[in-house]
Motif scaffolding. Structure first.
Motif, PDB file in Angstrom:
ATOM      1  N   VAL A   1      39.095  13.879 -29.613  1.00 37.98           N
ATOM      2  CA  VAL A   1      40.175  12.879 -29.684  1.00 37.98           C
ATOM      3  C   VAL A   1      40.609  12.497 -28.270  1.00 37.98           C
ATOM      4  O   VAL A   1      40.765  11.310 -27.952  1.00 37.98           O
ATOM      5  N   LEU A   2      40.762  13.487 -27.398  1.00 37.59           N
ATOM      6  CA  LEU A   2      41.222  13.183 -26.034  1.00 37.59           C
ATOM      7  C   LEU A   2      40.171  12.445 -25.216  1.00 37.59           C
ATOM      8  O   LEU A   2      40.504  11.705 -24.297  1.00 37.59           O
ATOM      9  N   ARG A   3      38.898  12.635 -25.561  1.00 40.27           N
ATOM     10  CA  ARG A   3      37.832  11.910 -24.854  1.00 40.27           C
ATOM     11  C   ARG A   3      37.531  10.573 -25.531  1.00 40.27           C
ATOM     12  O   ARG A   3      36.588   9.890 -25.175  1.00 40.27           O
ATOM     13  N   ARG A   4      38.333  10.194 -26.512  1.00 40.96           N
ATOM     14  CA  ARG A   4      38.175   8.952 -27.278  1.00 40.96           C
ATOM     15  C   ARG A   4      36.808   8.890 -27.957  1.00 40.96           C
ATOM     16  O   ARG A   4      36.137   7.860 -27.977  1.00 40.96           O
ATOM     17  N   LEU A   5      36.413  10.061 -28.480  1.00 45.50           N
ATOM     18  CA  LEU A   5      35.137  10.145 -29.203  1.00 45.50           C
ATOM     19  C   LEU A   5      35.362  10.574 -30.651  1.00 45.50           C
ATOM     20  O   LEU A   5      34.487  11.174 -31.273  1.00 45.50           O
ATOM     21  N   SER A   6      36.562  10.273 -31.181  1.00 44.56           N
ATOM     22  CA  SER A   6      36.916  10.754 -32.525  1.00 44.56           C
ATOM     23  C   SER A   6      35.870  10.394 -33.569  1.00 44.56           C
ATOM     24  O   SER A   6      35.593  11.176 -34.480  1.00 44.56           O
ATOM     25  N   LEU A   7      35.306   9.198 -33.443  1.00 40.37           N
ATOM     26  CA  LEU A   7      34.434   8.722 -34.525  1.00 40.37           C
ATOM     27  C   LEU A   7      33.016   9.271 -34.455  1.00 40.37           C
ATOM     28  O   LEU A   7      32.195   8.967 -35.314  1.00 40.37           O
ATOM     29  N   ILE A   8      32.761  10.112 -33.456  1.00 43.09           N
ATOM     30  CA  ILE A   8      31.412  10.704 -33.396  1.00 43.09           C
ATOM     31  C   ILE A   8      31.192  11.581 -34.638  1.00 43.09           C
ATOM     32  O   ILE A   8      30.080  11.671 -35.156  1.00 43.09           O
ATOM     33  N   GLY A   9      32.278  12.186 -35.138  1.00 42.78           N
ATOM     34  CA  GLY A   9      32.178  13.020 -36.329  1.00 42.78           C
ATOM     35  C   GLY A   9      31.718  12.186 -37.521  1.00 42.78           C
ATOM     36  O   GLY A   9      30.860  12.605 -38.311  1.00 42.78           O
ATOM     37  N   ASP A  10      32.277  10.989 -37.639  1.00 43.87           N
ATOM     38  CA  ASP A  10      31.922  10.082 -38.723  1.00 43.87           C
ATOM     39  C   ASP A  10      30.448   9.668 -38.608  1.00 43.87           C
ATOM     40  O   ASP A  10      29.701   9.686 -39.586  1.00 43.87           O
ATOM     41  N   GLY A  11      30.067   9.311 -37.374  1.00 39.72           N
ATOM     42  CA  GLY A  11      28.679   8.884 -37.135  1.00 39.72           C
ATOM     43  C   GLY A  11      27.696   9.990 -37.461  1.00 39.72           C
ATOM     44  O   GLY A  11      26.676   9.773 -38.140  1.00 39.72           O
ATOM     45  N   LEU A  12      28.014  11.204 -36.994  1.00 40.17           N
ATOM     46  CA  LEU A  12      27.097  12.324 -37.239  1.00 40.17           C
ATOM     47  C   LEU A  12      27.088  12.711 -38.725  1.00 40.17           C
ATOM     48  O   LEU A  12      26.080  13.194 -39.240  1.00 40.17           O
ATOM     49  N   ALA A  13      28.217  12.482 -39.395  1.00 43.53           N
ATOM     50  CA  ALA A  13      28.257  12.756 -40.837  1.00 43.53           C
ATOM     51  C   ALA A  13      27.275  11.831 -41.563  1.00 43.53           C
ATOM     52  O   ALA A  13      26.581  12.250 -42.500  1.00 43.53           O
TER      53      ALA A  13
ATOM     54  N   THR B   1      28.855   1.086 -24.945  1.00 40.70           N
ATOM     55  CA  THR B   1      29.975   2.007 -25.085  1.00 40.70           C
ATOM     56  C   THR B   1      29.663   3.046 -26.162  1.00 40.70           C
ATOM     57  O   THR B   1      28.750   2.861 -26.972  1.00 40.70           O
ATOM     58  N   GLY B   2      30.459   4.120 -26.160  1.00 37.05           N
ATOM     59  CA  GLY B   2      30.240   5.220 -27.099  1.00 37.05           C
ATOM     60  C   GLY B   2      30.276   4.763 -28.547  1.00 37.05           C
ATOM     61  O   GLY B   2      29.436   5.172 -29.355  1.00 37.05           O
ATOM     62  N   ASP B   3      31.235   3.852 -28.883  1.00 33.62           N
ATOM     63  CA  ASP B   3      31.364   3.451 -30.290  1.00 33.62           C
ATOM     64  C   ASP B   3      30.145   2.662 -30.763  1.00 33.62           C
ATOM     65  O   ASP B   3      29.717   2.778 -31.914  1.00 33.62           O
ATOM     66  N   THR B   4      29.549   1.879 -29.858  1.00 33.92           N
ATOM     67  CA  THR B   4      28.337   1.128 -30.229  1.00 33.92           C
ATOM     68  C   THR B   4      27.190   2.096 -30.502  1.00 33.92           C
ATOM     69  O   THR B   4      26.458   1.959 -31.497  1.00 33.92           O
ATOM     70  N   ALA B   5      27.051   3.092 -29.610  1.00 36.18           N
ATOM     71  CA  ALA B   5      25.975   4.081 -29.783  1.00 36.18           C
ATOM     72  C   ALA B   5      26.170   4.833 -31.098  1.00 36.18           C
ATOM     73  O   ALA B   5      25.205   5.051 -31.850  1.00 36.18           O
ATOM     74  N   ILE B   6      27.433   5.204 -31.389  1.00 35.51           N
ATOM     75  CA  ILE B   6      27.722   5.910 -32.648  1.00 35.51           C
ATOM     76  C   ILE B   6      27.353   5.017 -33.834  1.00 35.51           C
ATOM     77  O   ILE B   6      26.715   5.461 -34.793  1.00 35.51           O
ATOM     78  N   GLY B   7      27.722   3.728 -33.747  1.00 35.43           N
ATOM     79  CA  GLY B   7      27.425   2.775 -34.826  1.00 35.43           C
ATOM     80  C   GLY B   7      25.928   2.664 -35.095  1.00 35.43           C
ATOM     81  O   GLY B   7      25.498   2.651 -36.261  1.00 35.43           O
ATOM     82  N   ILE B   8      25.145   2.603 -34.021  1.00 37.55           N
ATOM     83  CA  ILE B   8      23.686   2.445 -34.181  1.00 37.55           C
ATOM     84  C   ILE B   8      23.097   3.669 -34.882  1.00 37.55           C
ATOM     85  O   ILE B   8      22.383   3.553 -35.888  1.00 37.55           O
ATOM     86  N   VAL B   9      23.414   4.858 -34.357  1.00 33.65           N
ATOM     87  CA  VAL B   9      22.819   6.086 -34.903  1.00 33.65           C
ATOM     88  C   VAL B   9      23.322   6.327 -36.330  1.00 33.65           C
ATOM     89  O   VAL B   9      22.565   6.756 -37.207  1.00 33.65           O
TER      90      VAL B   9
END
Lengths: 274, 249
Positions: free
Chosen positions: A34-46, A91-99
């Motif tokens: 959350v502090l690194r603004r990567l909260s949604l990585i959990g969603d992406g990896l799920a 950005t991180g959110d784009t990478a998360i979205g793709i994967v």
């Protein structure tokens, strides 16, 4: 059914033990994410976990074996997200979205090709901690131990990097390695957590307890401890509530965690107004 | 004794754009070097290259006589980045925890804050005039207070070299002047070598011992007095602008 009687069932003991351990993991890693603004990585990896579980079921692998198939796939994809966001000018959110979309697409394709295992896949989508097996509990204990030892050992580096990556690098922190470790540990936690709340709701376990703790904590160590405490409270209350009220366990755990977050948030606002 | 920093023939590019071309200079121990130049002149690129945060295409950098790729003693270097999005404002660390990061980052378990570390943190906060803030959350402080905390973090290791990248960009003029006075004191009383990147060539002329003017290549390096009579600067600025900057002092 009283609490003592409920606790006497081995499935409840397994659920409470594994749920609490996984809750602690999600809460601790959630603070860093959350502090690194990567909260949604959990969603992406799920979503990737969905694809990897479909792969395991395609080859008729269930329970702990499905987790063992998922682990390397999701860990590899977590590194893929990191590499895309570092190297590919995105950005991180784009990478998360793709994967993440790749994971869902692969899952749907495999489910369609495999036929017949859609019911099993549904149990992973919405989780069922009450059905957790002895092997899965042992696996959860082992992996939780590994994650907590690594977080303790690299605590200073993780905190420095979460505060400011550039400053951490100048202080001698190998930020690339620490970032990779953080996403790998997240991948591992996401795979474990799919049994607790299901693939659809994993990110809630990563985000809600840590966000509630960050509202209250007056120090970083305090935030981690508080987040872990809130997560365990949410998981245990959720399991008991779901059994008592005959509700789906994963969704109940998430709703209890949301309730805790809402209480903390509104309590803080009321306190500040006074 | 080798120079604190020696840069020779540095070329850096972003894609097809040249950020720095053939930059060479040296910084001696005790120097207070102000790096000035217009927007996009390569100041921040230079800082990132000096700290190993980004790599350049050609050239050599040595820190305390050691080539940058082999340099490991980062405790001797303090760094204060630009004050924009420096950290997540909800980061729940107290001022003491943030300053303690300067001592703990890069050190593994079981290293924790010792009693000596605590007294060093307290001493640094006292010197920066923010001892009363030590239990406050960093996100709750004003921009000027946060800047002092970050400077304390950079100084807590008693570095021999302190590099600051536009540290006053978000400060009001009064806080900025106090900040410059603090830097002068650190340079004179502790003998810390300073490199200050700034837009503000008029103000730093008073405090810095040397000025380096950058515009993708090195236009000038020398004292402020030399800057005022430098034909390179006259050629670059025009006489009127040069005269105006120098007349402010």
């Amino acid at each position: 059914m009283g609490i003592t009687e409920t606790l006497s069932y081995s499935f409840m003991q397994r659920a409470l033990l594994a749920g609490s351990l996984i809750g602690v993991l999600c809460a601790v890693l959630g603070c860093f994410l959350v502090l690194r603004r990567l909260s949604l990585i959990g969603d992406g990896l799920a979503h990737v976990t969905f694809g990897s579980v479909a792969l395991a079921l395609f080859f008729k692998l269930y329970s702990a074996a499905a987790i063992l198939v998922s682990l390397p796939v999701v860990m590899l994809c977590s590194l893929g997200i990191l590499r895309l966001s570092e190297r590919a000018r995105m950005t991180g959110d784009t990478a998360i979205g793709i994967v993440s979309s790749l994971g869902i697409a692969a899952g749907v394709l495999l489910a369609s090709l495999g036929g017949g295992f859609n019911v099993d896949l549904f149990s992973y989508l919405f989780g069922n901690i009450l059905a957790i097996s002895r092997e899965e509990v042992l696996l959860a204990i082992t992996l939780c131990g590994i994650v907590l030892v690594l977080v303790t050992f690299f605590y200073n580096d993780l905190m420095a990097m979460t505060f400011n990556e550039e400053l951490a690098r100048v202080s001698g922190v190998r930020t690339r390695g620490i970032s990779a470790m953080l996403v790998l540990l997240t991948a591992l936690t996401v795979v474990l957590a799919m049994k607790v709340v299901g693939i659809m709701l994993i990110s809630a376990l990563l985000i809600l307890p840590s966000s509630a703790a960050l509202q209250l904590a007056k120090g970083f160590r305090a935030a981690l401890l508080l987040s872990a405490g809130l997560a365990v409270t949410g998981v245990i209350t959720g399991i008991f509530a779901s059994v008592g009220l005959n509700l789906p366990t994963g969704a109940t755990i998430v709703l209890v965690n949301f309730g805790i977050f809402a209480l903390v948030y509104s309590g803080k606002r009321l306190w500040a107004r006074d | 004794m080798p120079p604190v920093i020696e840069v020779s023939g540095l070329y850096c590019r972003y894609g097809m754009t040249h950020a720095l071309s053939d930059v060479s200079f040296a910084v001696e121990a005790g120097d207070y070097l102000a790096v000035v130049g217009p927007n996009g002149s390569g100041k921040s690129t230079l800082v990132k290259a000096l700290l190993g945060l980004s790599s350049c295409d050609e050239g050599e950098i040595t820190l305390f006589g050691t080539p940058l790729p082999e340099f490991t003693d980062w405790r001797t270097v303090g760094y204060l980045p630009q004050n924009l999005n420096l950290f997540n404002p909800i980061f729940p660390a107290t001022v003491s925890e943030v300053v303690g990061l300067g001592l703990l980052a890069g050190k593994r378990f079981p290293k924790r804050i010792s009693r000596d570390d605590k007294s060093r943190i307290a001493e640094t906060l006292e010197q920066m005039g923010i001892a009363d803030l030590r239990h406050r959350l960093i996100g709750d402080l004003s921009g000027g207070q946060q800047q002092r905390v970050m400077l304390s973090r950079a100084l807590v290791n008693q570095p021999k070299l302190l590099i600051l990248d536009e540290p006053t960009a978000a400060l009001d003029p009064e806080t900025r002047d106090r900040f410059y006075a603090l830097l002068t004191e650190i340079n004179r009383n502790r003998g810390t070598t300073l490199i200050l990147v700034t837009h503000d060539s008029a103000t730093v002329g008073n405090c810095a011992s040397k000025l380096l003017y950058l515009d993708k290549k090195l236009i000038f390096i020398g004292t402020f007095q030399e800057f005022c009579v430098s034909p390179e600067m006259t050629g670059h600025f025009g006489g009127a602008a040069q005269h105006q900057i120098c007349r402010l002092h």
